[in-house]
Scaffold this motif. Sequence first.
Motif, PDB file in Angstrom:
ATOM      1  N   ASP A 194      -4.542   6.642 -14.179  1.00 39.41           N
ATOM      2  CA  ASP A 194      -5.925   7.022 -14.492  1.00 39.41           C
ATOM      3  C   ASP A 194      -6.532   6.140 -15.575  1.00 39.41           C
ATOM      4  OD1 ASP A 194      -5.797   9.070 -12.620  1.00 39.41           O
ATOM      5  OD2 ASP A 194      -5.217  10.583 -14.096  1.00 39.41           O
ATOM      6  N   ASN A 195      -6.253   4.834 -15.513  1.00 40.84           N
ATOM      7  CA  ASN A 195      -6.697   3.931 -16.571  1.00 40.84           C
ATOM      8  C   ASN A 195      -7.004   2.530 -16.037  1.00 40.84           C
ATOM      9  OD1 ASN A 195      -7.364   3.725 -19.245  1.00 40.84           O
ATOM     10  ND2 ASN A 195      -5.278   3.507 -19.991  1.00 40.84           N
ATOM     11  N   THR A 196      -7.462   2.429 -14.801  1.00 40.71           N
ATOM     12  CA  THR A 196      -7.723   1.137 -14.166  1.00 40.71           C
ATOM     13  C   THR A 196      -9.210   0.946 -13.914  1.00 40.71           C
ATOM     14  OG1 THR A 196      -5.566   1.101 -13.084  1.00 40.71           O
ATOM     15  CG2 THR A 196      -7.284  -0.244 -12.100  1.00 40.71           C
ATOM     16  N   ALA A 197      -9.738  -0.200 -14.347  1.00 34.90           N
ATOM     17  CA  ALA A 197     -11.167  -0.461 -14.172  1.00 34.90           C
ATOM     18  C   ALA A 197     -11.470  -1.500 -13.099  1.00 34.90           C
ATOM     19  CB  ALA A 197     -11.772  -0.901 -15.501  1.00 34.90           C
ATOM     20  N   SER A 198     -10.496  -2.375 -12.771  1.00 37.54           N
ATOM     21  CA  SER A 198     -10.732  -3.391 -11.733  1.00 37.54           C
ATOM     22  C   SER A 198      -9.406  -3.783 -11.096  1.00 37.54           C
ATOM     23  CB  SER A 198     -11.443  -4.620 -12.318  1.00 37.54           C
ATOM     24  OG  SER A 198     -10.672  -5.248 -13.313  1.00 37.54           O
ATOM     25  N   TYR A 199      -9.511  -4.552 -10.010  1.00 32.64           N
ATOM     26  CA  TYR A 199      -8.307  -4.941  -9.275  1.00 32.64           C
ATOM     27  C   TYR A 199      -8.508  -6.281  -8.583  1.00 32.64           C
ATOM     28  CZ  TYR A 199     -11.047  -1.276  -6.940  1.00 32.64           C
ATOM     29  OH  TYR A 199     -12.054  -0.438  -6.533  1.00 32.64           O
ATOM     30  N   TYR A 200      -7.372  -6.847  -8.181  1.00 26.99           N
ATOM     31  CA  TYR A 200      -7.371  -8.121  -7.453  1.00 26.99           C
ATOM     32  C   TYR A 200      -6.181  -8.086  -6.501  1.00 26.99           C
ATOM     33  CZ  TYR A 200      -7.470 -13.285  -6.847  1.00 26.99           C
ATOM     34  OH  TYR A 200      -7.533 -14.572  -6.351  1.00 26.99           O
ATOM     35  N   ASN A 201      -6.461  -8.218  -5.211  1.00 24.72           N
ATOM     36  CA  ASN A 201      -5.413  -8.218  -4.194  1.00 24.72           C
ATOM     37  C   ASN A 201      -5.053  -9.659  -3.836  1.00 24.72           C
ATOM     38  OD1 ASN A 201      -3.675  -7.870  -2.093  1.00 24.72           O
ATOM     39  ND2 ASN A 201      -5.091  -6.773  -0.772  1.00 24.72           N
ATOM     40  N   ARG A 202      -3.968 -10.172  -4.402  1.00 23.47           N
ATOM     41  CA  ARG A 202      -3.509 -11.528  -4.098  1.00 23.47           C
ATOM     42  C   ARG A 202      -2.457 -11.529  -2.994  1.00 23.47           C
ATOM     43  NH1 ARG A 202      -2.141 -15.600  -8.453  1.00 23.47           N
ATOM     44  NH2 ARG A 202      -2.486 -16.878  -6.615  1.00 23.47           N
ATOM     45  N   ASP A 203      -2.270 -10.383  -2.362  1.00 21.37           N
ATOM     46  CA  ASP A 203      -1.322 -10.271  -1.259  1.00 21.37           C
ATOM     47  C   ASP A 203      -2.008 -10.747   0.031  1.00 21.37           C
ATOM     48  OD1 ASP A 203       0.925  -9.623   0.217  1.00 21.37           O
ATOM     49  OD2 ASP A 203       0.954  -7.523  -0.369  1.00 21.37           O
ATOM     50  N   THR A 204      -1.235 -10.884   1.091  1.00 20.72           N
ATOM     51  CA  THR A 204      -1.776 -11.329   2.376  1.00 20.72           C
ATOM     52  C   THR A 204      -2.225 -10.169   3.250  1.00 20.72           C
ATOM     53  OG1 THR A 204       0.445 -11.369   3.308  1.00 20.72           O
ATOM     54  CG2 THR A 204      -0.394 -13.437   2.390  1.00 20.72           C
ATOM     55  N   GLY A 205      -1.989  -8.952   2.799  1.00 19.52           N
ATOM     56  CA  GLY A 205      -2.382  -7.770   3.559  1.00 19.52           C
ATOM     57  C   GLY A 205      -3.187  -6.813   2.702  1.00 19.52           C
ATOM     58  N   THR A 206      -3.681  -5.769   3.329  1.00 23.14           N
ATOM     59  CA  THR A 206      -4.480  -4.755   2.666  1.00 23.14           C
ATOM     60  C   THR A 206      -3.607  -3.853   1.796  1.00 23.14           C
ATOM     61  OG1 THR A 206      -6.056  -4.786   4.498  1.00 23.14           O
ATOM     62  CG2 THR A 206      -6.060  -2.814   3.107  1.00 23.14           C
ATOM     63  N   TRP A 207      -4.138  -3.436   0.654  1.00 25.18           N
ATOM     64  CA  TRP A 207      -3.494  -2.456  -0.224  1.00 25.18           C
ATOM     65  C   TRP A 207      -4.371  -1.211  -0.281  1.00 25.18           C
ATOM     66  CZ3 TRP A 207       0.757  -2.156  -3.703  1.00 25.18           C
ATOM     67  CH2 TRP A 207       1.648  -3.223  -3.613  1.00 25.18           C
ATOM     68  N   PHE A 215      -0.423  -7.283  -5.930  1.00 24.09           N
ATOM     69  CA  PHE A 215      -1.668  -6.531  -6.104  1.00 24.09           C
ATOM     70  C   PHE A 215      -1.774  -6.176  -7.574  1.00 24.09           C
ATOM     71  CE2 PHE A 215      -3.741  -2.263  -6.120  1.00 24.09           C
ATOM     72  CZ  PHE A 215      -5.008  -2.690  -5.769  1.00 24.09           C
ATOM     73  N   GLY A 216      -2.915  -6.470  -8.186  1.00 23.53           N
ATOM     74  CA  GLY A 216      -3.069  -6.240  -9.618  1.00 23.53           C
ATOM     75  C   GLY A 216      -4.149  -5.240  -9.953  1.00 23.53           C
ATOM     76  N   LEU A 217      -3.822  -4.365 -10.886  1.00 21.65           N
ATOM     77  CA  LEU A 217      -4.765  -3.397 -11.435  1.00 21.65           C
ATOM     78  C   LEU A 217      -5.005  -3.787 -12.884  1.00 21.65           C
ATOM     79  CD1 LEU A 217      -2.648  -0.636  -9.893  1.00 21.65           C
ATOM     80  CD2 LEU A 217      -5.053  -0.869  -9.321  1.00 21.65           C
ATOM     81  N   TYR A 218      -6.266  -3.887 -13.281  1.00 17.32           N
ATOM     82  CA  TYR A 218      -6.619  -4.361 -14.621  1.00 17.32           C
ATOM     83  C   TYR A 218      -7.150  -3.237 -15.501  1.00 17.32           C
ATOM     84  CZ  TYR A 218      -6.052  -9.154 -13.106  1.00 17.32           C
ATOM     85  OH  TYR A 218      -5.521 -10.330 -12.646  1.00 17.32           O
ATOM     86  N   TYR A 219      -6.875  -3.359 -16.769  1.00 16.77           N
ATOM     87  CA  TYR A 219      -7.316  -2.387 -17.766  1.00 16.77           C
ATOM     88  C   TYR A 219      -8.840  -2.392 -17.923  1.00 16.77           C
ATOM     89  CZ  TYR A 219      -7.558   0.103 -22.214  1.00 16.77           C
ATOM     90  OH  TYR A 219      -7.850   0.994 -23.212  1.00 16.77           O
ATOM     91  N   ASN A 220      -9.457  -3.568 -17.858  1.00 22.30           N
ATOM     92  CA  ASN A 220     -10.913  -3.685 -18.028  1.00 22.30           C
ATOM     93  C   ASN A 220     -11.586  -4.111 -16.726  1.00 22.30           C
ATOM     94  OD1 ASN A 220      -9.990  -4.938 -21.084  1.00 22.30           O
ATOM     95  ND2 ASN A 220     -11.393  -3.227 -20.994  1.00 22.30           N
ATOM     96  N   SER A 221     -12.891  -3.941 -16.674  1.00 23.15           N
ATOM     97  CA  SER A 221     -13.690  -4.427 -15.551  1.00 23.15           C
ATOM     98  C   SER A 221     -13.656  -5.952 -15.520  1.00 23.15           C
ATOM     99  CB  SER A 221     -15.130  -3.940 -15.692  1.00 23.15           C
ATOM    100  OG  SER A 221     -15.184  -2.529 -15.656  1.00 23.15           O
ATOM    101  N   GLY A 222     -13.951  -6.513 -14.362  1.00 20.61           N
ATOM    102  CA  GLY A 222     -14.018  -7.960 -14.214  1.00 20.61           C
ATOM    103  C   GLY A 222     -12.666  -8.653 -14.246  1.00 20.61           C
TER     104      GLY A 222
END
Length: 143
Positions: free
Chosen positions: A90-103, A47-54
């Motif tokens: 308190d510094n995350t603008a976007s995310y991507y769940n590449r896992d097989t389950g919900t985060w 599961f990834g949290l990104y610094y910027n949007s998109g």
Amino acid sequence: MKGSSNVHNHRLTGVALAATAMVGIGLVTAPSASALGKDGVLETYEFGLYYNSGQVGCVFDLFNYDTNFSGDTFWKASGTCNGYGQSTNDNTASYYNRDTGTWWVYTDAGADGAEGYLPAGYKGDAGSTFKNKISSSYPYDAH
């Protein structure tokens, strides 16, 4: 007795070589460090949290839960990216769940504050409740 000692030494050498081979096999089959998260490379089952949007900028990638992002920072695998070394808390603008389950994400440490969930495969920008407010995350509902 000299011949017996040589046979004994050869057997010990054979056992030592076999043990070394077994350890080597274990090392080959162990998961790579990058498959365990927090290395700046968002891979399958993370599961990834990104610094910027998109989903742009440095990523904070998780393989397992993190109860408190305080002290965690955004990573880069190579090259440069916006947010490198910045606190994840308190510094995350976007995310991507590449896992097989919900985060699940929470606006406070220890699964407190507002709760949101991201199903497998989901990627997007954080809404106003979560943008730059996420402080903990779990691959299960922590409540």
